[in-house]
Design a protein around this motif. Structure first.
Motif, PDB file in Angstrom:
ATOM      1  N   LEU A  98       0.824  -1.197   0.000  1.00  0.00           N
ATOM      2  CA  LEU A  98       0.000   0.000   0.000  1.00  0.00           C
ATOM      3  C   LEU A  98       0.867   1.260   0.000  1.00  0.00           C
ATOM      4  O   LEU A  98       0.549   2.242  -0.675  1.00  0.00           O
ATOM      5  N   ALA A  99       1.969   1.224   0.729  1.00  0.00           N
ATOM      6  CA  ALA A  99       2.849   2.394   0.818  1.00  0.00           C
ATOM      7  C   ALA A  99       3.799   2.497  -0.360  1.00  0.00           C
ATOM      8  O   ALA A  99       4.010   3.573  -0.914  1.00  0.00           O
ATOM      9  N   SER A 100       4.386   1.381  -0.751  1.00  0.00           N
ATOM     10  CA  SER A 100       5.414   1.414  -1.796  1.00  0.00           C
ATOM     11  C   SER A 100       4.822   1.595  -3.193  1.00  0.00           C
ATOM     12  O   SER A 100       5.429   2.244  -4.047  1.00  0.00           O
ATOM     13  N   GLN A 101       3.635   1.043  -3.441  1.00  0.00           N
ATOM     14  CA  GLN A 101       3.025   1.147  -4.774  1.00  0.00           C
ATOM     15  C   GLN A 101       1.992   2.260  -4.875  1.00  0.00           C
ATOM     16  O   GLN A 101       1.860   2.889  -5.927  1.00  0.00           O
ATOM     17  N   TYR A 102       1.278   2.508  -3.783  1.00  0.00           N
ATOM     18  CA  TYR A 102       0.168   3.459  -3.839  1.00  0.00           C
ATOM     19  C   TYR A 102       0.365   4.660  -2.911  1.00  0.00           C
ATOM     20  O   TYR A 102      -0.533   5.477  -2.765  1.00  0.00           O
ATOM     21  N   LEU A 105       0.520   5.830   3.350  1.00  0.00           N
ATOM     22  CA  LEU A 105       1.329   5.504   4.525  1.00  0.00           C
ATOM     23  C   LEU A 105       0.513   5.136   5.749  1.00  0.00           C
ATOM     24  O   LEU A 105       1.052   4.562   6.693  1.00  0.00           O
ATOM     25  N   PHE A 106      -0.774   5.468   5.754  1.00  0.00           N
ATOM     26  CA  PHE A 106      -1.546   5.387   6.994  1.00  0.00           C
ATOM     27  C   PHE A 106      -2.723   4.418   6.944  1.00  0.00           C
ATOM     28  O   PHE A 106      -3.534   4.396   7.862  1.00  0.00           O
ATOM     29  N   GLY A 107      -2.827   3.654   5.892  1.00  0.00           N
ATOM     30  CA  GLY A 107      -3.942   2.719   5.796  1.00  0.00           C
ATOM     31  C   GLY A 107      -5.289   3.407   5.715  1.00  0.00           C
ATOM     32  O   GLY A 107      -6.305   2.852   6.168  1.00  0.00           O
ATOM     33  N   ILE A 108      -5.323   4.606   5.149  1.00  0.00           N
ATOM     34  CA  ILE A 108      -6.582   5.351   5.051  1.00  0.00           C
ATOM     35  C   ILE A 108      -7.461   4.715   3.979  1.00  0.00           C
ATOM     36  O   ILE A 108      -7.029   4.494   2.844  1.00  0.00           O
ATOM     37  N   LYS A 109      -8.680   4.426   4.365  1.00  0.00           N
ATOM     38  CA  LYS A 109      -9.633   3.766   3.464  1.00  0.00           C
ATOM     39  C   LYS A 109     -10.124   4.736   2.393  1.00  0.00           C
ATOM     40  O   LYS A 109     -10.072   5.963   2.566  1.00  0.00           O
ATOM     41  N   GLY A 110     -10.621   4.188   1.297  1.00  0.00           N
ATOM     42  CA  GLY A 110     -11.122   5.009   0.196  1.00  0.00           C
ATOM     43  C   GLY A 110     -12.153   4.270  -0.627  1.00  0.00           C
ATOM     44  O   GLY A 110     -12.359   3.065  -0.469  1.00  0.00           O
ATOM     45  N   THR A 119      -5.614  -6.769   0.862  1.00  0.00           N
ATOM     46  CA  THR A 119      -5.856  -7.490   2.113  1.00  0.00           C
ATOM     47  C   THR A 119      -5.264  -6.709   3.282  1.00  0.00           C
ATOM     48  O   THR A 119      -4.277  -5.990   3.133  1.00  0.00           O
ATOM     49  N   THR A 120      -5.868  -6.856   4.430  1.00  0.00           N
ATOM     50  CA  THR A 120      -5.403  -6.171   5.634  1.00  0.00           C
ATOM     51  C   THR A 120      -5.758  -7.008   6.851  1.00  0.00           C
ATOM     52  O   THR A 120      -6.553  -7.964   6.757  1.00  0.00           O
ATOM     53  N   LYS A 121      -5.164  -6.679   7.986  1.00  0.00           N
ATOM     54  CA  LYS A 121      -5.474  -7.372   9.233  1.00  0.00           C
ATOM     55  C   LYS A 121      -6.286  -6.466  10.137  1.00  0.00           C
ATOM     56  O   LYS A 121      -5.981  -5.288  10.268  1.00  0.00           O
ATOM     57  N   GLU A 122      -7.309  -7.033  10.753  1.00  0.00           N
ATOM     58  CA  GLU A 122      -8.130  -6.297  11.701  1.00  0.00           C
ATOM     59  C   GLU A 122      -8.287  -7.133  12.974  1.00  0.00           C
ATOM     60  O   GLU A 122      -8.363  -8.365  12.911  1.00  0.00           O
ATOM     61  N   TYR A 123      -8.314  -6.445  14.114  1.00  0.00           N
ATOM     62  CA  TYR A 123      -8.492  -7.129  15.399  1.00  0.00           C
ATOM     63  C   TYR A 123      -9.975  -7.109  15.739  1.00  0.00           C
ATOM     64  O   TYR A 123     -10.530  -6.073  16.109  1.00  0.00           O
ATOM     65  N   ILE A 124     -10.616  -8.254  15.592  1.00  0.00           N
ATOM     66  CA  ILE A 124     -12.064  -8.334  15.773  1.00  0.00           C
ATOM     67  C   ILE A 124     -12.398  -9.487  16.718  1.00  0.00           C
ATOM     68  O   ILE A 124     -11.890 -10.606  16.556  1.00  0.00           O
ATOM     69  N   ASN A 125     -13.230  -9.199  17.705  1.00  0.00           N
ATOM     70  CA  ASN A 125     -13.678 -10.210  18.668  1.00  0.00           C
ATOM     71  C   ASN A 125     -12.497 -10.942  19.315  1.00  0.00           C
ATOM     72  O   ASN A 125     -12.501 -12.170  19.465  1.00  0.00           O
ATOM     73  N   GLY A 126     -11.483 -10.177  19.675  1.00  0.00           N
ATOM     74  CA  GLY A 126     -10.370 -10.744  20.419  1.00  0.00           C
ATOM     75  C   GLY A 126      -9.327 -11.493  19.623  1.00  0.00           C
ATOM     76  O   GLY A 126      -8.445 -12.142  20.193  1.00  0.00           O
ATOM     77  N   VAL A 130      -7.674 -11.801   8.726  1.00  0.00           N
ATOM     78  CA  VAL A 130      -7.282 -11.208   7.446  1.00  0.00           C
ATOM     79  C   VAL A 130      -8.550 -10.916   6.657  1.00  0.00           C
ATOM     80  O   VAL A 130      -9.401 -11.783   6.486  1.00  0.00           O
ATOM     81  N   THR A 131      -8.675  -9.692   6.215  1.00  0.00           N
ATOM     82  CA  THR A 131      -9.856  -9.282   5.462  1.00  0.00           C
ATOM     83  C   THR A 131      -9.435  -8.391   4.300  1.00  0.00           C
ATOM     84  O   THR A 131      -8.250  -8.117   4.116  1.00  0.00           O
ATOM     85  N   LYS A 132     -10.376  -7.943   3.520  1.00  0.00           N
ATOM     86  CA  LYS A 132     -10.086  -7.064   2.397  1.00  0.00           C
ATOM     87  C   LYS A 132     -10.718  -5.697   2.616  1.00  0.00           C
ATOM     88  O   LYS A 132     -11.753  -5.572   3.267  1.00  0.00           O
ATOM     89  N   GLY A 133     -10.075  -4.686   2.088  1.00  0.00           N
ATOM     90  CA  GLY A 133     -10.604  -3.337   2.191  1.00  0.00           C
ATOM     91  C   GLY A 133     -10.115  -2.499   1.027  1.00  0.00           C
ATOM     92  O   GLY A 133      -9.161  -2.866   0.342  1.00  0.00           O
ATOM     93  N   ARG A 134     -10.784  -1.374   0.815  1.00  0.00           N
ATOM     94  CA  ARG A 134     -10.371  -0.460  -0.245  1.00  0.00           C
ATOM     95  C   ARG A 134      -9.629   0.719   0.379  1.00  0.00           C
ATOM     96  O   ARG A 134     -10.078   1.290   1.381  1.00  0.00           O
TER      97      ARG A 134
END
Length: 208
Positions: A98-102, A105-110, A119-126, A130-134
């Protein structure tokens, strides 16, 4: 007399043989020890070089993002140390895709054409999943830092004051905790990780 001479010669021959065997053993052990210590020395040298390259890469990353982060602090009071620390954590020192190609730097969604699905990692329900986001796409890291500051000032679509405590914080520790409390990241240790990075690399010097 002749018998004693033969015995003496035999003992001398045996002694010479023993000396040669011992000499060969000593030489072999010396070569083995030398090779062993060389391998250790060479491994330490390789590790030292890798450590030095890693240190230089991290220093370069900080130098690349610090000027814009300081400019944003001077104008909008978003701590430079926080901006740099977030960039480090979110982009893995600028090495993430995300940082090197696009240049994000901050994982800001769009959304829309000026974004990419990754793909990204999210901390959900403890637990981490791995999930996907834009995520938004930028032309440069500088643009990413500007947009990060804008996010701190204008908040989210549902809460324009969402990051007010970050902007109004009196020190980087307060700002880090405010980011976590405001839900910037799902990581329950986000604030402490930011503080640890700031202290480890003395990023607080960029706040002056």
């Amino acid at each position: 007399m002749a018998k004693r001479r033969r015995k003496a010669k035999k003992r001398l021959s045996t002694t010479k043989t023993t000396v040669w065997i011992l000499a060969i053993i000593v030489i072999f052990l010396g070569v083995y020890a030398g090779h062993h210590f060389y391998r250790i020395w060479n491994q330490q040298r390789i590790e030292q070089q890798a450590w030095e390259q890693d240190r230089q890469a991290k220093e370069l990353f900080i130098k690349q993002v610090a000027p814009e982060a300081q400019a944003m602090q001077n104008t909008y009071h978003v701590y430079a140390s926080i901006t740099i620390a977030q960039a480090i954590l979110e982009s893995q020192w600028g090495t993430s895709k995300l940082a090197s190609q696009y240049h994000n730097l901050f994982g800001i969604k769009g959304t829309g054409p000026n974004s990419r699905e990754l793909t990204t990692k999210e901390y959900i329900n403890g637990k981490w999943i791995v999930t996907k986001g834009r995520f938004r796409v930028y032309d440069s890291w500088s643009d990413s830092i500007k947009d990060h500051t804008k996010l701190m000032l204008t908040g989210t679509d549902t809460n324009q004051q969402n990051y007010d405590r970050v902007v109004k914080a009196s020190n980087y520790r307060e700002a880090a905790q405010a980011l976590q409390d405001s839900g910037y990241a799902t990581d329950p240790d986000y604030a402490q990780k930011l503080i640890s990075v700031i202290k480890a690399y003395k990023l607080y010097n960029y706040d002056k």
